[in-house]
Motif scaffolding. Structure first.
Motif, mmCIF file in Angstrom:
data_model
loop_
_atom_site.group_PDB
_atom_site.id
_atom_site.type_symbol
_atom_site.label_atom_id
_atom_site.label_comp_id
_atom_site.label_asym_id
_atom_site.label_seq_id
_atom_site.Cartn_x
_atom_site.Cartn_y
_atom_site.Cartn_z
ATOM 1 N N MET A 79 -1.217 10.821 -7.626
ATOM 2 C CA MET A 79 -2.149 10.017 -8.411
ATOM 3 C C MET A 79 -1.924 8.544 -8.098
ATOM 4 O O MET A 79 -0.784 8.090 -8.058
ATOM 5 C CB MET A 79 -1.902 10.280 -9.894
ATOM 6 C CG MET A 79 -2.742 9.431 -10.812
ATOM 7 S SD MET A 79 -4.482 9.870 -10.796
ATOM 8 C CE MET A 79 -4.448 11.371 -11.747
ATOM 9 N N GLN A 80 -3.004 7.810 -7.874
ATOM 10 C CA GLN A 80 -2.914 6.380 -7.612
ATOM 11 C C GLN A 80 -3.446 5.624 -8.831
ATOM 12 O O GLN A 80 -4.613 5.743 -9.176
ATOM 13 C CB GLN A 80 -3.706 6.016 -6.361
ATOM 14 C CG GLN A 80 -3.114 6.654 -5.121
ATOM 15 C CD GLN A 80 -3.816 6.189 -3.859
ATOM 16 O OE1 GLN A 80 -4.301 5.079 -3.787
ATOM 17 N NE2 GLN A 80 -3.849 7.060 -2.862
ATOM 18 N N TYR A 81 -2.567 4.866 -9.459
ATOM 19 C CA TYR A 81 -2.924 4.149 -10.674
ATOM 20 C C TYR A 81 -3.565 2.800 -10.371
ATOM 21 O O TYR A 81 -3.329 2.205 -9.326
ATOM 22 C CB TYR A 81 -1.675 3.929 -11.540
ATOM 23 C CG TYR A 81 -1.003 5.209 -11.945
ATOM 24 C CD1 TYR A 81 -1.714 6.251 -12.518
ATOM 25 C CD2 TYR A 81 0.353 5.392 -11.735
ATOM 26 C CE1 TYR A 81 -1.092 7.433 -12.887
ATOM 27 C CE2 TYR A 81 0.989 6.571 -12.110
ATOM 28 C CZ TYR A 81 0.259 7.580 -12.678
ATOM 29 O OH TYR A 81 0.879 8.751 -13.040
ATOM 30 N N ASP A 82 -4.358 2.324 -11.328
ATOM 31 C CA ASP A 82 -5.003 1.016 -11.231
ATOM 32 C C ASP A 82 -4.168 -0.082 -11.871
ATOM 33 O O ASP A 82 -4.350 -1.252 -11.576
ATOM 34 C CB ASP A 82 -6.373 1.039 -11.919
ATOM 35 C CG ASP A 82 -7.363 1.956 -11.213
ATOM 36 O OD1 ASP A 82 -7.297 2.070 -9.974
ATOM 37 O OD2 ASP A 82 -8.203 2.557 -11.908
ATOM 38 N N LYS A 83 -3.281 0.313 -12.789
ATOM 39 C CA LYS A 83 -2.457 -0.656 -13.507
ATOM 40 C C LYS A 83 -0.995 -0.236 -13.448
ATOM 41 O O LYS A 83 -0.683 0.950 -13.436
ATOM 42 C CB LYS A 83 -2.873 -0.733 -14.978
ATOM 43 C CG LYS A 83 -4.253 -1.279 -15.203
ATOM 44 C CD LYS A 83 -4.559 -1.362 -16.679
ATOM 45 C CE LYS A 83 -5.967 -1.903 -16.886
ATOM 46 N NZ LYS A 83 -6.313 -1.975 -18.300
ATOM 47 N N LYS A 115 0.835 -1.199 0.000
ATOM 48 C CA LYS A 115 0.000 0.000 0.000
ATOM 49 C C LYS A 115 0.871 1.250 0.000
ATOM 50 O O LYS A 115 1.984 1.244 0.505
ATOM 51 C CB LYS A 115 -0.891 0.018 1.225
ATOM 52 C CG LYS A 115 -1.953 -1.049 1.215
ATOM 53 C CD LYS A 115 -2.836 -0.902 2.433
ATOM 54 C CE LYS A 115 -3.925 -1.959 2.412
ATOM 55 N NZ LYS A 115 -4.809 -1.822 3.561
ATOM 56 N N LEU A 116 0.301 2.309 -0.525
ATOM 57 C CA LEU A 116 0.972 3.601 -0.461
ATOM 58 C C LEU A 116 0.832 4.164 0.955
ATOM 59 O O LEU A 116 -0.159 3.904 1.633
ATOM 60 C CB LEU A 116 0.357 4.559 -1.477
ATOM 61 C CG LEU A 116 0.665 4.206 -2.930
ATOM 62 C CD1 LEU A 116 -0.278 4.921 -3.878
ATOM 63 C CD2 LEU A 116 2.106 4.552 -3.258
ATOM 64 N N PRO A 117 1.804 4.935 1.402
ATOM 65 C CA PRO A 117 1.742 5.485 2.767
ATOM 66 C C PRO A 117 0.640 6.543 2.891
ATOM 67 O O PRO A 117 0.194 7.124 1.895
ATOM 68 C CB PRO A 117 3.125 6.100 2.956
ATOM 69 C CG PRO A 117 3.657 6.309 1.589
ATOM 70 C CD PRO A 117 3.022 5.287 0.700
ATOM 71 N N ALA A 118 0.215 6.790 4.111
ATOM 72 C CA ALA A 118 -0.868 7.734 4.387
ATOM 73 C C ALA A 118 -0.546 9.151 3.901
ATOM 74 O O ALA A 118 -1.444 9.891 3.503
ATOM 75 C CB ALA A 118 -1.186 7.744 5.881
ATOM 76 N N LEU A 168 4.306 2.214 -9.512
ATOM 77 C CA LEU A 168 4.261 3.217 -10.576
ATOM 78 C C LEU A 168 3.719 4.545 -10.054
ATOM 79 O O LEU A 168 4.210 5.611 -10.423
ATOM 80 C CB LEU A 168 3.413 2.714 -11.746
ATOM 81 C CG LEU A 168 3.348 3.616 -12.971
ATOM 82 C CD1 LEU A 168 4.736 3.848 -13.563
ATOM 83 C CD2 LEU A 168 2.411 3.021 -14.013
ATOM 84 N N SER A 169 2.731 4.479 -9.171
ATOM 85 C CA SER A 169 2.200 5.704 -8.570
ATOM 86 C C SER A 169 3.298 6.455 -7.823
ATOM 87 O O SER A 169 3.453 7.679 -7.976
ATOM 88 C CB SER A 169 1.061 5.357 -7.595
ATOM 89 O OG SER A 169 -0.007 4.746 -8.274
#
Length: 87
Positions: free
Chosen positions: A15-19, A7-10, A39-40
């Motif tokens: 931008m948070q990518y789906d792929k 997971k990305l940190p708080a 990638l994000s």
């Protein structure tokens, strides 16, 4: 070996990518496949670096801190990709 999808940190506000996608190091030409989370963070790091280089007078302590936290996150979550793409 492909690293886990973490997971990305708080604190992350990018931008948070789906792929995921394959990213190429512009200096070495080496490529590395990143998952969506990696990638994000990679794009956040590269975008932050570009903004800081283009507008150095606009750099804030928070921007520098977030940039460093992004590098630290990437280094600990996928050390091989870090070495290929960011080191």
């Amino acid at each position: 070996m492909k690293e886990q999808n973490t997971k990305l940190p708080a604190w992350f506000e990018g931008m948070q990518y789906d792929k995921g996608d394959t990213v190429k190091n512009i200096f070495s030409g080496e490529e590395y496949e990143l998952n969506a989370t990696e990638l994000s963070m990679y794009d956040f790091i590269m975008g932050s670096q570009m903004v800081m280089e283009m507008t150095p007078k606009m750099i804030t302590p928070k921007a520098v801190k977030d940039f460093q936290k992004g590098l630290d996150w990437f280094r600990s979550n996928n050390p091989r990709a870090y070495m290929v793409l960011l080191d």
